[in-house]
Write an enzyme that holds these catalytic residues in place. Structure first.
Site, mmCIF file in Angstrom:
data_model
loop_
_atom_site.group_PDB
_atom_site.id
_atom_site.type_symbol
_atom_site.label_atom_id
_atom_site.label_comp_id
_atom_site.label_asym_id
_atom_site.label_seq_id
_atom_site.Cartn_x
_atom_site.Cartn_y
_atom_site.Cartn_z
ATOM 1 N N GLY A 215 0.788 -1.242 0.000
ATOM 2 C CA GLY A 215 0.000 0.000 0.000
ATOM 3 C C GLY A 215 0.812 1.280 0.000
ATOM 4 O O GLY A 215 0.295 2.339 0.338
ATOM 5 N N LYS A 216 2.065 1.194 -0.456
ATOM 6 C CA LYS A 216 2.903 2.403 -0.458
ATOM 7 C C LYS A 216 2.376 3.413 -1.475
ATOM 8 O O LYS A 216 2.247 4.598 -1.175
ATOM 9 C CB LYS A 216 4.364 2.026 -0.772
ATOM 10 C CG LYS A 216 4.949 1.102 0.284
ATOM 11 C CD LYS A 216 6.383 0.740 0.023
ATOM 12 C CE LYS A 216 6.581 -0.241 -1.118
ATOM 13 N NZ LYS A 216 5.965 -1.567 -0.876
ATOM 14 N N GLU A 420 10.483 -20.697 -5.774
ATOM 15 C CA GLU A 420 11.211 -20.528 -7.019
ATOM 16 C C GLU A 420 12.736 -20.465 -6.866
ATOM 17 O O GLU A 420 13.448 -21.218 -7.526
ATOM 18 C CB GLU A 420 10.706 -19.278 -7.728
ATOM 19 C CG GLU A 420 10.762 -19.407 -9.213
ATOM 20 C CD GLU A 420 9.981 -18.277 -9.826
ATOM 21 O OE1 GLU A 420 9.194 -18.575 -10.715
ATOM 22 O OE2 GLU A 420 10.141 -17.124 -9.394
ATOM 23 N N HIS A 423 14.351 -23.780 -6.318
ATOM 24 C CA HIS A 423 14.282 -24.563 -7.529
ATOM 25 C C HIS A 423 15.425 -24.159 -8.470
ATOM 26 O O HIS A 423 16.142 -24.988 -9.023
ATOM 27 C CB HIS A 423 12.910 -24.294 -8.162
ATOM 28 C CG HIS A 423 12.750 -24.893 -9.511
ATOM 29 N ND1 HIS A 423 12.742 -26.241 -9.706
ATOM 30 C CD2 HIS A 423 12.579 -24.314 -10.718
ATOM 31 C CE1 HIS A 423 12.572 -26.472 -10.991
ATOM 32 N NE2 HIS A 423 12.469 -25.321 -11.618
HETATM 33 P P1 ATP Z 1 4.910 -1.951 -5.001
HETATM 34 O O1 ATP Z 1 6.037 -1.948 -4.035
HETATM 35 O O2 ATP Z 1 4.863 -3.224 -5.820
HETATM 36 O O3 ATP Z 1 4.814 -0.732 -5.837
HETATM 37 P P2 ATP Z 1 2.903 -0.952 -3.252
HETATM 38 O O4 ATP Z 1 3.318 -1.180 -1.848
HETATM 39 O O5 ATP Z 1 3.062 0.398 -3.789
HETATM 40 O O6 ATP Z 1 3.555 -2.037 -4.164
HETATM 41 P P3 ATP Z 1 0.174 -0.623 -3.910
HETATM 42 O O7 ATP Z 1 0.408 -0.379 -5.353
HETATM 43 O O8 ATP Z 1 -0.119 0.542 -3.069
HETATM 44 O O9 ATP Z 1 1.390 -1.418 -3.335
HETATM 45 O O10 ATP Z 1 -0.960 -1.697 -3.737
HETATM 46 C C1 ATP Z 1 -1.462 -2.493 -4.797
HETATM 47 C C2 ATP Z 1 -2.939 -2.715 -4.604
HETATM 48 O O11 ATP Z 1 -3.154 -3.519 -3.460
HETATM 49 C C3 ATP Z 1 -3.685 -1.442 -4.328
HETATM 50 O O12 ATP Z 1 -4.248 -0.934 -5.505
HETATM 51 C C4 ATP Z 1 -4.764 -1.855 -3.358
HETATM 52 O O13 ATP Z 1 -5.924 -2.208 -4.042
HETATM 53 C C5 ATP Z 1 -4.202 -3.080 -2.670
HETATM 54 N N1 ATP Z 1 -3.674 -2.725 -1.326
HETATM 55 C C6 ATP Z 1 -2.400 -2.831 -0.913
HETATM 56 N N2 ATP Z 1 -2.265 -2.474 0.364
HETATM 57 C C7 ATP Z 1 -3.481 -2.112 0.782
HETATM 58 C C8 ATP Z 1 -3.977 -1.612 2.024
HETATM 59 N N3 ATP Z 1 -3.203 -1.434 3.060
HETATM 60 N N4 ATP Z 1 -5.291 -1.322 2.084
HETATM 61 C C9 ATP Z 1 -6.097 -1.499 1.040
HETATM 62 N N5 ATP Z 1 -5.687 -1.973 -0.149
HETATM 63 C C10 ATP Z 1 -4.391 -2.274 -0.281
#
Ligand code: ATP
Length: 429
Positions: A215-216, A420, A423
């Site tokens: 969720g970053k 993975e 493997h």
């Molecule tokens: P990356 O490091 O791969 O960029 P990220 O940490 O930025 O990943 P996000 O792109 O924010 O991750 O999350 C991907 C999707 O997962 C979001 O669109 C959302 O729908 C869901 N998601 C992730 N974390 C949460 C959360 N804490 N609450 C609600 N939805 C979430």
């Protein structure tokens, strides 16, 4: 005597009648001739008129043909030029990496490898600064032309959202992180005067770190929405891999654009791709990364902390980051965004099932328990998969069984992913 007289009178008569006859005949002949002449003259005139009209027609036709000929000649010229253009061998596009002496440069061709090449006499060596895009002759790879600055790639390298549609309520299990991001980003943007009064500099940027899919990006988008800021997302690895040789220029462009669109938040995903610890290795790729990082540091140092541009970096590998990027005045707040615990998972499940038509037997607490180790993105995938299971059976509501199947499927994939490397290890041993 009488006889003689008689004969003479007779002769005279005959002569007279003959003369008259002759005269008449002559007149008739003359008339005939005149008539014929008149007819011939008329015929001649008609022929002349006809010929004149034919000449006129032919002249018009000639003009028309001349015009057509001119048109065809023009077309011919265009086609000839097009053919010439087609016959010219294509030039290779490359990017200047380094300048060596007066008339030599190192270029990275768009196909990958780097070459040390000559500069044609038609090109001013002064124009060939690192990062410039150039055309190379196919056989000798001599630099024969410099491409104009292309602003279009900006759009390709960045994702710009004027007003992202993510709210804090859409993020589950990250209350502490939301609180921190709000303090560091929202407060200085909304109330810069507070910082001025207290006499401290707000952080210019924050770094979010944690596993993928936690969720970053969501956090960064939500804070942009809350502060009415433009959200500009760039992916670090793309800056140095996809836009070879343009990383530094792009960073400059991103900051320029962010200032134009201020208030704005620059979100640099996978920042480790440009901000990994610097080494002494001097391969073309490393130099490219270093130049991009230097540009990023310069841009961060160059803008006012109380201004309305904020930077949020995100990475899964904080351990490999160059300490320079973490110095105060740059990314001076580091926030962990971990994989959610059971409570967090439940909240995330609640968010993603908000709009779903759930059967009574669906127990989200139980699903949260079952999904130990899953991140937000996976929980979202589980909800979508459960919905798909219902649709497959032509139902308009989702049951606990649908969720269980979805959990199995998504967690199963996860296990395969984790296994993975083992493997591969076996394969390469
Ligand atoms: P990356 O490091 O791969 O960029 P990220 O940490 O930025 O990943 P996000 O792109 O924010 O991750 O999350 C991907 C999707 O997962 C979001 O669109 C959302 O729908 C869901 N998601 C992730 N974390 C949460 C959360 N804490 N609450 C609600 N939805 C979430």
């Amino acid at each position: 005597m009488v006889f003689e007289e008689f004969i003479s009178t007779d002769l005279k008569k005959e002569k007279k009648s003959f003369t008259e006859e002759f005269k008449e005949e002559k007149e008739a002949n003359e008339n005939n001739i005149n008539n014929n002449l008149l007819k011939e003259e008329l015929q001649e005139k008609a022929r002349i008129a006809e010929l004149e009209s034919r000449i006129l027609k032919l002249e018009l036709e000639k003009k028309e043909l001349e015009r057509e000929n001119l048109q065809l000649m023009k077309e011919n010229e265009i086609l000839r030029r097009e053919l010439d253009r087609m016959r010219v061998p294509p030039l290779i596009v490359g990017t200047v990496v380094d300048k060596v002496g007066e008339r030599k440069v190192v270029v990275k061709s768009s196909t990958g490898p780097s070459f040390l090449v000559n500069i044609s006499h038609f090109v001013n060596p002064e124009d060939l600064t690192p990062g410039k895009r150039v055309c190379l002759n196919q056989q000798t790879l001599t630099v024969v032309d410099v491409l104009p600055e292309n602003k279009d790639y900006r759009a390709k390298a960045m994702e710009i959202e004027e007003r992202p549609n993510v709210r804090y309520e859409d993020i589950g299990g990250l209350e502490k992180q939301i609180q921190e991001v709000r303090e560091v980003v929202e407060l200085p943007l909304k109330h810069p005067e507070l910082f001025e009064k207290v006499g401290i500099e707000p952080p210019k940027g924050i770094l979010l770190y944690g596993p993928p899919g936690t969720g970053k990006t969501l956090l960064a988008k939500a804070v942009a929405r809350e502060t009415n800021a433009t959200f500009i997302r760039v992916v670090g690895s793309e800056l140095v891999k996809k836009f070879i040789g343009e990383g530094a220029t792009l960073v400059k462009d991103i900051f320029k654009l962010a200032k134009e669109k201020a208030p704005s938040i620059i979100f640099i995903d996978e920042i480790d791709a440009i901000a990994a610890k610097r080494t002494d290795a001097l391969t073309g790729g490393d130099r490219e990364v270093q130049r991009t990082l230097m540009q990023l540091l310069a841009e961060m140092d160059g803008f006012d902390a109380r201004g309305d541009v904020k930077i949020i970096g995100a990475t899964n590998r904080p351990d490999i980051l160059d300490p320079a990027i973490l110095r105060p005045g740059r990314f001076d707040r580091i926030i962990e965004v971990p994989a959610p615990d059971e409570k967090g998972r439940l909240e995330i499940l609640k968010i993603h099932t908000r709009k779903m038509n759930l059967a009574e037997d669906v127990n989200l607490e139980e699903i949260a328990k079952m999904t130990e180790g899953c991140v937000g993105a996976e929980l979202k995938a589980i909800c979508t998969e459960a919905g798909m299971n219902a649709i497959r059976e032509l139902r308009d509501y989702v049951t606990m069984e649908d969720f269980k199947k979805a959990v199995e499927k998504i967690m199963g994939k996860k296990k395969v992913k984790v296994e993975e490397p083992k493997h591969l290890e076996v394969l390469y041993r």
